[in-house]
Design a protein around this motif. Structure first.
Motif, PDB file in Angstrom:
ATOM      1  N   PRO A 112      22.236  17.125  83.676  1.00 37.60           N
ATOM      2  CA  PRO A 112      21.653  18.472  83.624  1.00 37.60           C
ATOM      3  C   PRO A 112      22.677  19.562  83.375  1.00 37.60           C
ATOM      4  O   PRO A 112      22.375  20.573  82.733  1.00 37.60           O
ATOM      5  CB  PRO A 112      21.006  18.623  85.009  1.00 37.60           C
ATOM      6  N   GLU A 113      23.903  19.369  83.891  1.00 37.89           N
ATOM      7  CA  GLU A 113      24.929  20.393  83.743  1.00 37.89           C
ATOM      8  C   GLU A 113      25.251  20.693  82.279  1.00 37.89           C
ATOM      9  O   GLU A 113      25.660  21.813  81.950  1.00 37.89           O
ATOM     10  CB  GLU A 113      26.202  19.969  84.472  1.00 37.89           C
ATOM     11  N   GLU A 114      25.044  19.717  81.396  1.00 42.38           N
ATOM     12  CA  GLU A 114      25.381  19.930  79.986  1.00 42.38           C
ATOM     13  C   GLU A 114      24.441  20.943  79.318  1.00 42.38           C
ATOM     14  O   GLU A 114      24.914  21.960  78.793  1.00 42.38           O
ATOM     15  CB  GLU A 114      25.392  18.590  79.250  1.00 42.38           C
ATOM     16  N   PRO A 115      23.113  20.712  79.281  1.00 42.72           N
ATOM     17  CA  PRO A 115      22.237  21.743  78.692  1.00 42.72           C
ATOM     18  C   PRO A 115      22.239  23.042  79.493  1.00 42.72           C
ATOM     19  O   PRO A 115      22.048  24.118  78.926  1.00 42.72           O
ATOM     20  CB  PRO A 115      20.850  21.086  78.684  1.00 42.72           C
ATOM     21  N   GLU A 116      22.465  22.960  80.817  1.00 47.24           N
ATOM     22  CA  GLU A 116      22.495  24.179  81.620  1.00 47.24           C
ATOM     23  C   GLU A 116      23.681  25.061  81.244  1.00 47.24           C
ATOM     24  O   GLU A 116      23.550  26.288  81.133  1.00 47.24           O
ATOM     25  CB  GLU A 116      22.565  23.811  83.105  1.00 47.24           C
ATOM     26  N   GLN A 117      24.846  24.454  81.054  1.00 50.43           N
ATOM     27  CA  GLN A 117      26.027  25.235  80.691  1.00 50.43           C
ATOM     28  C   GLN A 117      25.824  25.922  79.340  1.00 50.43           C
ATOM     29  O   GLN A 117      26.208  27.085  79.158  1.00 50.43           O
ATOM     30  CB  GLN A 117      27.254  24.332  80.649  1.00 50.43           C
ATOM     31  N   GLU A 141      10.579  10.039  79.319  1.00 49.07           N
ATOM     32  CA  GLU A 141      11.091  11.245  79.959  1.00 49.07           C
ATOM     33  C   GLU A 141      11.637  12.213  78.917  1.00 49.07           C
ATOM     34  O   GLU A 141      12.373  11.818  78.005  1.00 49.07           O
ATOM     35  CB  GLU A 141      12.189  10.876  80.961  1.00 49.07           C
ATOM     36  N   GLN A 142      11.281  13.475  79.063  1.00 46.97           N
ATOM     37  CA  GLN A 142      11.716  14.515  78.139  1.00 46.97           C
ATOM     38  C   GLN A 142      12.556  15.557  78.875  1.00 46.97           C
ATOM     39  O   GLN A 142      12.383  15.789  80.072  1.00 46.97           O
ATOM     40  CB  GLN A 142      10.508  15.209  77.515  1.00 46.97           C
ATOM     41  N   LEU A 143      13.463  16.176  78.132  1.00 47.63           N
ATOM     42  CA  LEU A 143      14.296  17.245  78.676  1.00 47.63           C
ATOM     43  C   LEU A 143      13.501  18.550  78.684  1.00 47.63           C
ATOM     44  O   LEU A 143      13.083  19.035  77.641  1.00 47.63           O
ATOM     45  CB  LEU A 143      15.563  17.407  77.828  1.00 47.63           C
ATOM     46  N   TYR A 144      13.288  19.108  79.868  1.00 50.13           N
ATOM     47  CA  TYR A 144      12.649  20.409  80.021  1.00 50.13           C
ATOM     48  C   TYR A 144      13.703  21.385  80.537  1.00 50.13           C
ATOM     49  O   TYR A 144      14.410  21.081  81.501  1.00 50.13           O
ATOM     50  CB  TYR A 144      11.484  20.355  81.010  1.00 50.13           C
ATOM     51  N   VAL A 145      13.798  22.545  79.903  1.00 53.11           N
ATOM     52  CA  VAL A 145      14.761  23.559  80.308  1.00 53.11           C
ATOM     53  C   VAL A 145      14.016  24.774  80.846  1.00 53.11           C
ATOM     54  O   VAL A 145      13.115  25.309  80.183  1.00 53.11           O
ATOM     55  CB  VAL A 145      15.662  23.972  79.127  1.00 53.11           C
ATOM     56  N   GLN A 169      17.980  25.792  69.770  1.00 48.10           N
ATOM     57  CA  GLN A 169      19.009  25.659  68.732  1.00 48.10           C
ATOM     58  C   GLN A 169      20.400  25.468  69.315  1.00 48.10           C
ATOM     59  O   GLN A 169      21.199  24.678  68.794  1.00 48.10           O
ATOM     60  CB  GLN A 169      18.973  26.892  67.820  1.00 48.10           C
ATOM     61  N   ALA A 170      20.703  26.160  70.404  1.00 50.17           N
ATOM     62  CA  ALA A 170      22.027  26.029  71.023  1.00 50.17           C
ATOM     63  C   ALA A 170      22.226  24.624  71.583  1.00 50.17           C
ATOM     64  O   ALA A 170      23.298  24.020  71.403  1.00 50.17           O
ATOM     65  CB  ALA A 170      22.192  27.069  72.121  1.00 50.17           C
ATOM     66  N   ILE A 171      21.213  24.090  72.248  1.00 53.18           N
ATOM     67  CA  ILE A 171      21.321  22.740  72.809  1.00 53.18           C
ATOM     68  C   ILE A 171      21.398  21.704  71.697  1.00 53.18           C
ATOM     69  O   ILE A 171      22.203  20.767  71.751  1.00 53.18           O
ATOM     70  CB  ILE A 171      20.136  22.458  73.755  1.00 53.18           C
ATOM     71  N   HIS A 172      20.582  21.871  70.666  1.00 45.42           N
ATOM     72  CA  HIS A 172      20.608  20.914  69.554  1.00 45.42           C
ATOM     73  C   HIS A 172      21.953  20.933  68.835  1.00 45.42           C
ATOM     74  O   HIS A 172      22.488  19.887  68.455  1.00 45.42           O
ATOM     75  CB  HIS A 172      19.486  21.213  68.566  1.00 45.42           C
ATOM     76  N   GLN A 174      24.898  21.573  70.022  1.00 49.85           N
ATOM     77  CA  GLN A 174      26.015  21.027  70.790  1.00 49.85           C
ATOM     78  C   GLN A 174      25.773  19.612  71.311  1.00 49.85           C
ATOM     79  O   GLN A 174      26.726  18.839  71.465  1.00 49.85           O
ATOM     80  CB  GLN A 174      26.339  21.953  71.961  1.00 49.85           C
ATOM     81  N   LEU A 175      24.511  19.265  71.581  1.00 54.74           N
ATOM     82  CA  LEU A 175      24.219  17.948  72.142  1.00 54.74           C
ATOM     83  C   LEU A 175      23.471  17.028  71.182  1.00 54.74           C
ATOM     84  O   LEU A 175      23.354  15.831  71.441  1.00 54.74           O
ATOM     85  CB  LEU A 175      23.409  18.093  73.437  1.00 54.74           C
ATOM     86  N   GLY A 176      22.924  17.605  70.112  1.00 55.43           N
ATOM     87  CA  GLY A 176      22.202  16.780  69.140  1.00 55.43           C
ATOM     88  C   GLY A 176      20.811  16.381  69.591  1.00 55.43           C
ATOM     89  O   GLY A 176      20.211  15.474  69.021  1.00 55.43           O
ATOM     90  N   ILE A 177      20.264  17.042  70.606  1.00 56.23           N
ATOM     91  CA  ILE A 177      18.915  16.760  71.088  1.00 56.23           C
ATOM     92  C   ILE A 177      18.130  18.066  71.177  1.00 56.23           C
ATOM     93  O   ILE A 177      18.718  19.135  71.271  1.00 56.23           O
ATOM     94  CB  ILE A 177      18.927  16.083  72.471  1.00 56.23           C
ATOM     95  N   ARG A 178      16.812  17.941  71.150  1.00 54.75           N
ATOM     96  CA  ARG A 178      15.954  19.117  71.291  1.00 54.75           C
ATOM     97  C   ARG A 178      15.148  18.987  72.582  1.00 54.75           C
ATOM     98  O   ARG A 178      14.558  17.938  72.832  1.00 54.75           O
ATOM     99  CB  ARG A 178      15.001  19.238  70.098  1.00 54.75           C
ATOM    100  N   PRO A 179      15.120  20.027  73.406  1.00 53.42           N
ATOM    101  CA  PRO A 179      14.297  19.978  74.619  1.00 53.42           C
ATOM    102  C   PRO A 179      12.833  19.759  74.284  1.00 53.42           C
ATOM    103  O   PRO A 179      12.328  20.256  73.275  1.00 53.42           O
ATOM    104  CB  PRO A 179      14.515  21.366  75.242  1.00 53.42           C
ATOM    105  N   GLY A 180      12.150  19.011  75.151  1.00 58.09           N
ATOM    106  CA  GLY A 180      10.720  18.830  74.966  1.00 58.09           C
ATOM    107  C   GLY A 180       9.957  20.117  75.213  1.00 58.09           C
ATOM    108  O   GLY A 180       8.915  20.363  74.627  1.00 58.09           O
ATOM    109  N   ARG A 181      10.492  20.962  76.081  1.00 60.66           N
ATOM    110  CA  ARG A 181       9.857  22.237  76.397  1.00 60.66           C
ATOM    111  C   ARG A 181      10.904  23.193  76.954  1.00 60.66           C
ATOM    112  O   ARG A 181      11.818  22.768  77.668  1.00 60.66           O
ATOM    113  CB  ARG A 181       8.733  22.036  77.415  1.00 60.66           C
ATOM    114  N   VAL A 182      10.795  24.465  76.613  1.00 67.80           N
ATOM    115  CA  VAL A 182      11.622  25.520  77.203  1.00 67.80           C
ATOM    116  C   VAL A 182      10.689  26.513  77.875  1.00 67.80           C
ATOM    117  O   VAL A 182       9.776  27.044  77.233  1.00 67.80           O
ATOM    118  CB  VAL A 182      12.484  26.236  76.142  1.00 67.80           C
TER     119      VAL A 182
END
Length: 223
Positions: A112-117, A141-145, A169-172, A174-182
């Motif tokens: 979690p610390e990665e997308p949070e940062q 399981e999907q990443l929700y921010v 866009q910022a998460i994608h 740097q991490l190459g993934i897209r959140p399932g929901r923001v």
């Protein structure tokens, strides 16, 4: 279970920061052994896993609770901390998060610390929290921010939309993934411990129970 310090960074020296921005907490003290494990087996240097500690200060177990005592230890007297981290080639310890908070997304492990940062670095965001949500579908399981907005007051629908897109866009990037929901939240909506740490499990429960929306904490989107 281990109330005495287990490692330290040399005072007066520059901190050691890895490529993800994690700061080392140094080498173990004398007579303390730190291992990194996964699936009950030790991992090599650089691999992230659960941190286990063998120390003269360790507890011998829980009072009159053999089952919990058995779950607490790995092999001969190593306490399972529930913390995630790794040791580098020089034996420096890096703590990356909590085992119970990791997110399994499309076969990959996300801390979690990665997308949070990344999200916290956006000007429109005051504080964020990332959790894994499994809605029971084939996607797993999907990443929700969940991002608290940095300023009070009214926003236009376009401002909400632009901020959510910025997070994705910022998460994608740097991490190459897209959140399932923001989800964009009112300030002070993310539950914290007494010392200011994010309560990821409590946030997940608030969302899944519908209480987060019932408390009018969610500003965007409306579904």
């Amino acid at each position: 279970e281990a109330t005495v310090g287990v490692s330290t960074w040399t005072p007066g020296t520059a901190p050691l920061v890895d490529a993800r921005g994690v700061i080392s907490v140094g080498r173990p003290f004398s007579d303390i052994d730190i291992r990194i494990i996964a699936d009950g087996e030790p991992l090599p240097a650089g691999a992230v896993g659960e941190i286990v500690i063998h120390s003269p200060a360790n507890t011998r177990g829980y009072f009159r609770d053999e089952a919990e005592t058995a779950r607490l230890f790995w092999r001969d007297g190593y306490i399972r901390t529930g913390d995630l981290g790794y040791l580098d080639e020089a034996g420096q310890l890096f703590v990356t998060g909590r085992l119970k908070n990791i997110i399994k997304h499309a076969g990959a492990t996300i801390f979690p610390e990665e997308p949070e940062q990344i999200t916290d670095g956006l000007a429109a965001v005051r504080r964020s929290a990332a959790v894994g949500i499994d809605s029971g579908g084939p996607e797993g399981e999907q990443l929700y921010v969940f991002a608290e907005l940095s300023k009070p007051g009214s926003y236009t629908e376009n401002e909400f939309q632009e901020t959510a897109v910025d997070v994705v866009q910022a998460i994608h990037a740097q991490l190459g993934i897209r959140p399932g929901r923001v989800y964009l939240l009112r300030p002070h909506s993310i539950p914290l411990t007494a010392n200011g740490k994010t309560q990821h499990a409590a946030l997940r429960d608030l969302y899944l129970s519908g209480n987060l929306r019932a408390q009018q904490a969610i500003l965007f989107p409306g579904y």
